[in-house]
Design a protein around this motif. Sequence first.
Motif, mmCIF file in Angstrom:
data_model
loop_
_atom_site.group_PDB
_atom_site.id
_atom_site.type_symbol
_atom_site.label_atom_id
_atom_site.label_comp_id
_atom_site.label_asym_id
_atom_site.label_seq_id
_atom_site.Cartn_x
_atom_site.Cartn_y
_atom_site.Cartn_z
ATOM 1 N N PRO A 341 -6.616 -55.830 -17.929
ATOM 2 C CA PRO A 341 -5.987 -54.597 -18.422
ATOM 3 C C PRO A 341 -6.993 -53.707 -19.142
ATOM 4 O O PRO A 341 -7.988 -54.184 -19.687
ATOM 5 C CB PRO A 341 -4.911 -55.117 -19.384
ATOM 6 N N ALA A 432 -1.893 -51.360 -7.017
ATOM 7 C CA ALA A 432 -1.885 -52.666 -7.670
ATOM 8 C C ALA A 432 -2.939 -52.736 -8.768
ATOM 9 O O ALA A 432 -2.694 -53.290 -9.848
ATOM 10 C CB ALA A 432 -2.115 -53.771 -6.640
ATOM 11 N N LEU A 435 -1.588 -50.656 -11.800
ATOM 12 C CA LEU A 435 -0.542 -51.352 -12.541
ATOM 13 C C LEU A 435 -1.120 -52.552 -13.290
ATOM 14 O O LEU A 435 -0.733 -52.834 -14.431
ATOM 15 C CB LEU A 435 0.572 -51.785 -11.592
ATOM 16 N N GLY A 436 -2.053 -53.254 -12.650
ATOM 17 C CA GLY A 436 -2.685 -54.383 -13.313
ATOM 18 C C GLY A 436 -3.460 -53.966 -14.547
ATOM 19 O O GLY A 436 -3.556 -54.715 -15.525
ATOM 20 N N ASP A 458 7.449 -47.057 -14.153
ATOM 21 C CA ASP A 458 6.020 -47.346 -14.230
ATOM 22 C C ASP A 458 5.173 -46.288 -13.528
ATOM 23 O O ASP A 458 3.981 -46.471 -13.324
ATOM 24 C CB ASP A 458 5.702 -48.734 -13.661
ATOM 25 N N ALA A 491 4.116 -50.124 -16.500
ATOM 26 C CA ALA A 491 3.036 -50.504 -15.590
ATOM 27 C C ALA A 491 2.486 -51.879 -15.953
ATOM 28 O O ALA A 491 2.215 -52.709 -15.070
ATOM 29 C CB ALA A 491 1.927 -49.455 -15.635
ATOM 30 N N ARG A 492 2.317 -52.138 -17.246
ATOM 31 C CA ARG A 492 1.815 -53.452 -17.662
ATOM 32 C C ARG A 492 2.777 -54.558 -17.248
ATOM 33 O O ARG A 492 2.358 -55.630 -16.793
ATOM 34 C CB ARG A 492 1.603 -53.489 -19.178
ATOM 35 N N GLY A 495 2.487 -54.967 -13.536
ATOM 36 C CA GLY A 495 1.200 -55.540 -13.188
ATOM 37 C C GLY A 495 1.143 -57.039 -13.346
ATOM 38 O O GLY A 495 0.416 -57.727 -12.611
ATOM 39 N N THR A 499 -0.229 -60.587 -9.750
ATOM 40 C CA THR A 499 -1.405 -61.375 -10.094
ATOM 41 C C THR A 499 -1.375 -62.728 -9.409
ATOM 42 O O THR A 499 -0.321 -63.239 -9.002
ATOM 43 C CB THR A 499 -1.486 -61.617 -11.619
#
Length: 525
Positions: A341, A432, A435-436, A458, A491-492, A495, A499
């Motif tokens: 992040p 991706a 968002l990650g 997001d 977004a977090r 994200g 993963t």
Amino acid sequence: MPLNPASAGARGARQASTAGQLRRRALEAAARRSPFANLPLCLGGTQSSRAATVARAGAEFVKSELCPTCPFDASCPGAPRSVQELITDSLASVLRPLPTWYAHQRLPRVVILSSPGQDPVYYASTLPGLAHALRRRGVPVEVASPWFSRWSPTQLPGVRASARDSRRFGLARIRPDKAYELRWKQLMSQLGGSGTSQGFVARVSSAVKSAAARWSERRAQHMSQPAAAIADWLRQHDLSDFDLVIASDLSAAQLALATGRLASAARLVVPDFHMLRGMDDFAARWVVPPARPHEGGWWPSTQLVLESPFPGYASLYTNYGIPLEQVAWRPFALYPGHFPPGPDVNECRVIMSGGNHLRDLETLRLATERLPGGVHPVLLYDQGERFEGNAHLLHEGEVSLRSFYHAIAHSRFVVVPLREEVYRAAGVTVVAMALGAGRPVVATSIAATRDYIQDGTDGLLVPPGDASALADAIARLDTDTALLSRLAAGARDAGRRLTTEYWADQIVGGRALHPVWTPRGWRSW
């Protein structure tokens, strides 16, 4: 104009004459209508002002605009207005996605078969990252891949890609970039920020071209023997020892199937992160002319499952005759050790845009010309010919993968302008990554972005080719601190589901992707 309830469902009923056809059409409808907001009420969608009301047996029923093409039931009176969220057991069962994994009583035994590949993110980061996450959870993992011996859990792979490969994957051409570091410091100084490039290495353009050429040559040498390397591993190991076989692509899956030694309860999974690449060659091995793949009936094994991150393109799978029962919806995954992040979005001083595949740069250029003076500049990382932008659009050219992600992670938010093509997805890798990194995304609303971005949660979605809407979205998000913070939090949260850690947890837990019914339909993530 109100619909005629009597005609609702008539056309669709003729098209779905068997249970098999019903299931196929239902699965396809559920997937491709992502984010499901335009499904009829009975499927969890929302109604429009044109919905028709039907009175029957003292109850009020509602039919939507889609009812005339309903593939399920011509005689359906619609959804009871008093039970807005009614979902029949039979329909819910039909629309439930295929479980990706099945319950087991112990940690699964896993093997990952990976060819050298061409996408450094997927082959050199994601798949090794998944193996790393599984091992940390105590899962016995075997690996057959040229990437694992030189993989670092904290350092992005130092590979370089040719321009052709970069265009294919929608990323800036991979190369080291000292100029990026110097340029970033210059921009931060000019904009009053304190950002740094955190030691990202630099480019020298003459050195880059020769380095990229050397990498392409080495990759070509590796690619000449991928089948031999995996085949050698398979000759020395017994696949019946494994519960889950993850093949990087269809060519690797074909080699695994050819052994005939999959355990009876095992699953052979192909993460289809490149949407049907190699499917023509794969199908040709099983379809005997004059038969054609789209006619179906050729899928080689019920143990073979495609995990696709593209539910909005479900019809492409049915066009190949792939049973949708054999397709699971797996979100695109990144290894967080390589893509961590970023800092607080409100501390950042630039907006980021980048990538190449199906990018609509003309709409971006027109949109940025309309931005008011107080909006932060948009930095465009693109490997195309450099062009003169404007005060709000700075064309920064092509940079290394590390630098590309640094720019994403240290931006306020990411802009992904796309051209809409029905049969081609684009932008998912960058979305991706954003968002990650905890970055909201302003993107063109196409099936691929609707699969990942929840408008107003997001990110923000705008119509294709609409420069005014894009400009309004950029200005609104940049100047509204509360909105930016709220979407960054969304977004977090999104994200974390994109993963290898999330992926590994699902495998270790011995469970499916836990599909749940939402107002937008069945969702697997």
